[in-house]
Write a protein that holds these residues in place. Structure first.
Motif, PDB file in Angstrom:
ATOM      1  N   THR A   1       3.087   0.657  -3.525  1.00  0.00           N
ATOM      2  CA  THR A   1       2.615   1.149  -5.170  1.00  0.00           C
ATOM      3  C   THR A   1       2.678   2.159  -5.628  1.00  0.00           C
ATOM      4  O   THR A   1       2.327   3.225  -4.992  1.00  0.00           O
TER       5      THR A   1
ATOM      6  N   ASP B   1      -7.997   3.683  -5.947  1.00  0.00           N
ATOM      7  CA  ASP B   1      -9.283   2.876  -4.908  1.00  0.00           C
ATOM      8  C   ASP B   1      -8.479   3.039  -3.342  1.00  0.00           C
ATOM      9  O   ASP B   1      -9.717   3.367  -3.150  1.00  0.00           O
ATOM     10  N   GLN B   2      -7.526   3.455  -3.033  1.00  0.00           N
ATOM     11  CA  GLN B   2      -6.725   4.332  -2.046  1.00  0.00           C
ATOM     12  C   GLN B   2      -7.369   5.155  -1.642  1.00  0.00           C
ATOM     13  O   GLN B   2      -8.325   5.414  -0.620  1.00  0.00           O
TER      14      GLN B   2
ATOM     15  N   LYS C   1       0.763  -1.082  -0.117  1.00  0.00           N
ATOM     16  CA  LYS C   1      -0.029  -0.169   0.100  1.00  0.00           C
ATOM     17  C   LYS C   1       0.527   0.776   0.545  1.00  0.00           C
ATOM     18  O   LYS C   1       0.674   2.091  -0.089  1.00  0.00           O
TER      19      LYS C   1
ATOM     20  N   GLU D   1      -4.590   1.946  -8.699  1.00  0.00           N
ATOM     21  CA  GLU D   1      -4.644   0.950  -7.051  1.00  0.00           C
ATOM     22  C   GLU D   1      -4.405   2.474  -6.041  1.00  0.00           C
ATOM     23  O   GLU D   1      -5.194   2.566  -5.025  1.00  0.00           O
TER      24      GLU D   1
ATOM     25  N   ASP E   1       0.595   2.099  -8.641  1.00  0.00           N
ATOM     26  CA  ASP E   1      -0.423   1.926 -10.031  1.00  0.00           C
ATOM     27  C   ASP E   1      -1.204   2.745  -9.949  1.00  0.00           C
ATOM     28  O   ASP E   1      -1.698   2.775  -8.664  1.00  0.00           O
TER      29      ASP E   1
END
Length: 520
Positions: free
Chosen positions: A503, A511-512, A500, A508, A505
């Protein structure tokens, strides 16, 4: 495994007899009109090739006996274990036979006594014996010290790959990979785990990928080029020797050359040197250490002394430095230092810097890092990460500065990590190859087909290793111990919490962000 060399003369005589037997059998079949025995022909070809190798001294023959003792708690379990061993051997085209009525001799033969009581042997040549030697392992032999870091899982053995860069001949490393292969992910993972061991980490981050790592671990994030962030290259570090002023003046000359985008002419160096020392003298700073605590001059002071030098070279340099003093690039270079790069993790972000001055920003950040590394009053293990190092390597002055850092880091208990996706350009320059040669830890992730030849030649990769790097998944790579010869193919692994943080990406990260924002 019992190995007994066969004397070359005896081996040659036996091969001669075997060749004669196979040749006479082939002639007899031909005279009788029978079909050719292809197995015999293949055996004759192999025997002829082996005889030629023995005659040239390229190989030898050995008598080899391979014995395996199977252990179990009772007879029923032993029977099952034996069947599994024989099935596994059959899958490898090996015929495993039990030592019926010779169990005692078989057991003593497998003990470390050096005695072969069974003497059931086959003839092996050197190549076959080397391929069957049982003591080769894909796992690393290098012991991990107090700063050993888990890199990932061994692709060949599923064991863990733990590497201690500070236990090697030097503490430097180089990470080469094509875009999207996971080089920044791996580098951030290593940096995070280095922080676990109390190693102080400094990062030159061109794309602002290390911000989350700095915020999560309580580190400092400095956005070079952002409003209010400035570094004065004339600042004198404290407690770093009697030649501090001279070394600072030399660095200013290196920085000016990077700002100009070309090496300084021989006629311009003395003019610039006099102007730098005059700028210090105007502020009351000289070779006496007691004067070094006074406010340092600014880049504008240097331009002023160059302008009044009445020398064409000085006036030309002053004109070309105007953008850094009063022009578009003055935000970072023309003011007194506003932010001190202190802390267990310091990230110098270059994203806000214009492309034209990024190499200058990298050089300035490296200088700020080097002041901490070279401070004899504060010795501790440190890691310096230069991500996308090709930006610095493309400038002659920047490449030389990076080379000096790679050569000197070990003396100051520091390691340099050079990360780049432009492997061909790095290996094409003499200074780039020197940086690689001074890196005892070498990480190769997935490579582009256009660069695999240069990478393979530079690192001495086998055909299998080249094929692995061409087809490696994201996060898979090859660890090469440049000085120890240790090599291991590994897949980088991280915990969910680590992932977490490191990353990059976009999906991702989105989304976080949505998860933190909550429902509308």
């Amino acid at each position: 495994m019992h190995i007994e060399p066969i004397p070359p003369m005896v081996a040659a005589q036996r091969l001669r007899r075997q060749l004669a037997r196979l040749e006479s059998s082939a002639r007899a079949n031909a005279e009788a009109g029978r079909l050719a025995d292809f197995n015999a022909e293949a055996a004759a070809d192999d025997a002829a090739e082996l005889a030629s190798s023995l005659a040239r001294g390229d190989g030898r023959l050995f008598r080899v006996g391979l014995y395996l003792t199977v252990h179990a708690l009772d007879a029923a379990e032993l029977q099952g274990e034996v069947q599994q061993v024989r099935a596994l051997a059959a899958s490898l085209l090996l015929d495993a036979q039990p030592t019926t009525f010779c169990a005692l001799q078989g057991w003593t033969t497998s003990l470390p006594l050096g005695a072969d009581a069974i003497r059931q042997r086959r003839t092996f040549d050197t190549q076959a014996l080397a391929a069957s030697f049982p003591f080769a392992s894909p796992d690393l032999d290098a012991p991990a010290g107090s700063t050993g870091v888990l890199y990932g899982v061994n692709v060949a053995s599923s064991g863990v790959v733990v590497w201690d860069r500070f236990a090697q001949d030097n503490h430097n490393s180089v990470v080469l990979a094509r875009s999207g292969a996971g080089k920044s992910y791996f580098t951030k993972l290593e940096a995070l785990r280095m922080l676990y061991h109390g190693v102080e980490v400094s990062v030159i981050d061109p794309e602002d990928e290390y911000r989350a790592l700095a915020e999560t671990t309580g580190g400092a994030h400095l956005g070079l080029g952002a409003h209010g962030v400035a570094f004065n290259p004339f600042d004198l570090p404290v407690d770093q020797g009697d030649d501090t002023l001279i070394r600072r003046a030399l660095f200013v000359q290196t920085l000016v050359a990077a700002m100009l985008g070309e090496p300084l002419k021989s006629s311009a160096r003395p003019v610039l040197d006099r102007a730098v020392l005059a700028a210090y003298a105007a502020k009351g700073i000289n070779s006496a250490p007691s004067t070094w605590s006074r406010p340092a001059p600014l880049l504008a002071d240097l331009v002023e002394h160059l302008s009044i030098s009445s020398h064409p070279e000085g006036e030309a340099i002053a004109d070309r430095l105007i953008p850094y003093v009063t022009g578009s690039y003055k935000e970072l270079f023309a003011q007194a230092t506003t932010t001190r790069p202190d802390g267990h993790l310091v990230v110098f972000s270059l994203r806000d810097l214009p492309e034209e001055v990024k190499s200058v920003g990298v050089l300035l950040a490296l200088d700020a890092i080097w002041r901490k590394v070279a401070n004899p009053a504060d010795r501790r293990p440190r890691l310096v990460i230069v991500d996308e190092a090709w930006m610095l390597m493309k400038e002659a002055e920047g490449a030389r500065f990076l080379y000096r850092l790679a050569k000197s880091a070990r003396k100051h208990w520091a390691g340099l990590t050079v990360v780049t996706q432009d492997a061909a350009d790095l290996l094409a320059s003499d200074l780039g190859r020197a940086v690689v040669a001074n890196s005892a830890t070498q990480i190769l992730l997935r490579q582009a087909p256009q660069a695999i030849s240069a990478v393979g030649e530079a690192f001495g990769l086998s055909e299998g290793e080249r094929a692995f790097l061409l087809s490696a998944e994201r996060g898979e790579g090859l660890l090469c111990g440049g000085n120890t010869g240790d090599r291991a193919a590994f897949a980088a692994i991280s915990s969910p919490a680590e992932h977490k943080v490191i990353t990059s990406d976009p999906a991702e990260l989105l989304d976080q962000h949505d998860g933190e924002s909550g429902p509308l």
